[in-house]
Design an enzyme around this catalytic site. Structure first.
Site, short mmCIF file in Angstrom:
data_model
loop_
_atom_site.label_atom_id
_atom_site.label_comp_id
_atom_site.label_asym_id
_atom_site.label_seq_id
_atom_site.Cartn_x
_atom_site.Cartn_y
_atom_site.Cartn_z
N HIS A 52 -13.69 19.15 47.72
CA HIS A 52 -14.72 18.36 47.04
C HIS A 52 -15.62 17.66 48.05
O HIS A 52 -15.96 16.49 47.91
CB HIS A 52 -14.09 17.35 46.07
CG HIS A 52 -13.59 17.99 44.81
ND1 HIS A 52 -14.26 17.93 43.61
CD2 HIS A 52 -12.49 18.74 44.58
CE1 HIS A 52 -13.59 18.61 42.69
NE2 HIS A 52 -12.51 19.11 43.25
N TYR A 322 -3.77 14.40 49.75
CA TYR A 322 -4.95 13.57 49.99
C TYR A 322 -4.79 12.77 51.28
O TYR A 322 -5.72 12.55 52.04
CB TYR A 322 -5.16 12.59 48.84
CG TYR A 322 -5.78 13.16 47.59
CD1 TYR A 322 -5.49 14.44 47.15
CD2 TYR A 322 -6.65 12.40 46.83
CE1 TYR A 322 -6.06 14.94 45.99
CE2 TYR A 322 -7.22 12.89 45.67
CZ TYR A 322 -6.92 14.16 45.26
OH TYR A 322 -7.49 14.66 44.11
#
Length: 333
Positions: A52, A322
């Site tokens: 992203h 993440y």
């Protein structure tokens, strides 16, 4: 070096993923392997997200409805405005992916609650996710790696992936049947996973949430997909917020016995009770460089009291994945 040669249809076919980094394997795959696979397939833009990567920042507020307190004791539903930092994005590690790509659109939110508490929500504009187990995501990334001879993924490897990973098909079918939106403002965004609302007594209720746009859901025409430039989503979002605030209603579906709890590839029945629990308002949007959302790690397991995770293996894996990406970003890698 950043790869720029993955076409939009391939991004859709192979990256029906969730917000910034959605997953990797079951017990035999590590977060480091997933991040390395993303780097191997898309290349690396130093100091930027591995997934992203292309996104836009926005700011606003959320006002929850006190009626939601019957399910959750979260301060989100106090009835008072809660500041929000948002990021709207496209999946993958290519910052030049075209905005017409048949891939999910992401919305990540950081709610800044009283007393310094935070609540994160990382969502997609597809009602289901493209993997029931983390390894599916890893295998998908590997299948997308371009062949050095052609500069494109090997079609045979993509077909083999789809044949051997049935949990990837529901999201891929949704993307094939729905053109992408003309604006970030014209999508609903789904929490994808099942979560728990926890009330004042400690009682937990299974829920799934989505944010429905006041501007309405819209899709690009086939002609627009062919004719629009590579970059338009950010400018349209900035221009739209300049004309007035954007709003999404937060709707919560209340789970019943037997509803899938730990599989984000399975949708709940449409007739489940749905309750409006608040409204998100975005009043300004801006390029992400130097803006509030740029440095945030939108970890979906950052939760304040009153909302809790389930044992969904995809949800549980996202946090450490993440963290690996975030550490690389902070170090300038």
């Amino acid at each position: 070096m950043q790869r720029k040669d993955l076409p939009g249809w391939l991004l859709a076919a192979g990256l029906g993923l969730a917000a910034p980094f959605g997953m990797a394997a079951q017990d035999d795959v590590t977060p480091e392997q997933v991040v390395s696979a993303l780097e191997d397939t898309f290349g690396v833009t130093p100091g930027e997200r591995r997934n992203h990567i292309k996104g836009t920042c926005a700011t606003g507020e959320f006002v929850g409805l006190p009626a939601a307190a019957s399910w959750s004791r979260s301060a989100l539903f106090s009835g008072q405005p809660v500041p929000v930092v948002a990021r709207l994005s496209l999946p993958g590690g290519n910052p030049k992916v075209p905005d017409t790509a048949r891939s999910p659109r992401g919305m990540a939110l950081e709610f800044r609650l009283p007393g310094g508490a935070l609540q994160h929500m990382t969502m997609l504009n597809t009602p289901v996710f493209g993997a029931a187990h983390p390894k599916t995501f890893l295998d998908q990334i590997v299948a997308l790696k371009p062949d050095p001879a052609t500069g494109k993924p090997d079609p045979a490897k993509l077909e083999a992936f789809k044949a051997s990973h049935p949990d990837s098909r529901a999201q891929a079918q949704f993307l094939a049947e729905h053109n992408p939106p003309p604006s970030f403002a014209n999508s609903s965004y789904f929490g994808i996973h099942t979560f728990k609302f926890v009330d004042d007594t400690g009682k937990a209720t299974l829920v799934r949430w989505r944010f429905v746009p006041e501007d309405g859901e819209k899709q690009l025409s086939d002609e627009e997909l062919k004719s629009l430039p590579a970059n338009f989503l950010e400018q349209r979002l900035i221009e739209r917020t300049a004309r007035g605030p954007l709003r999404w209603d937060m709707l919560v579906s209340i789970g019943q016995s037997g509803d899938p709890e730990n599989d984000p590839t399975q949708a709940w029945p449409e007739h489940r009770e749905q309750v409006k629990v608040g409204t998100l308002t975005l009043s300004a949007a801006m390029p992400q460089k130097g803006a509030a959302c740029e440095k945030i790690n939108f970890d979906p397991l950052v939760m304040a009291e009153g909302i809790a995770p389930t044992d969904d293996p995809i949800l549980r894996f996202r946090s450490p994945a993440y963290a690996v990406s975030f550490a690389k970003r902070l170090s300038g890698q």
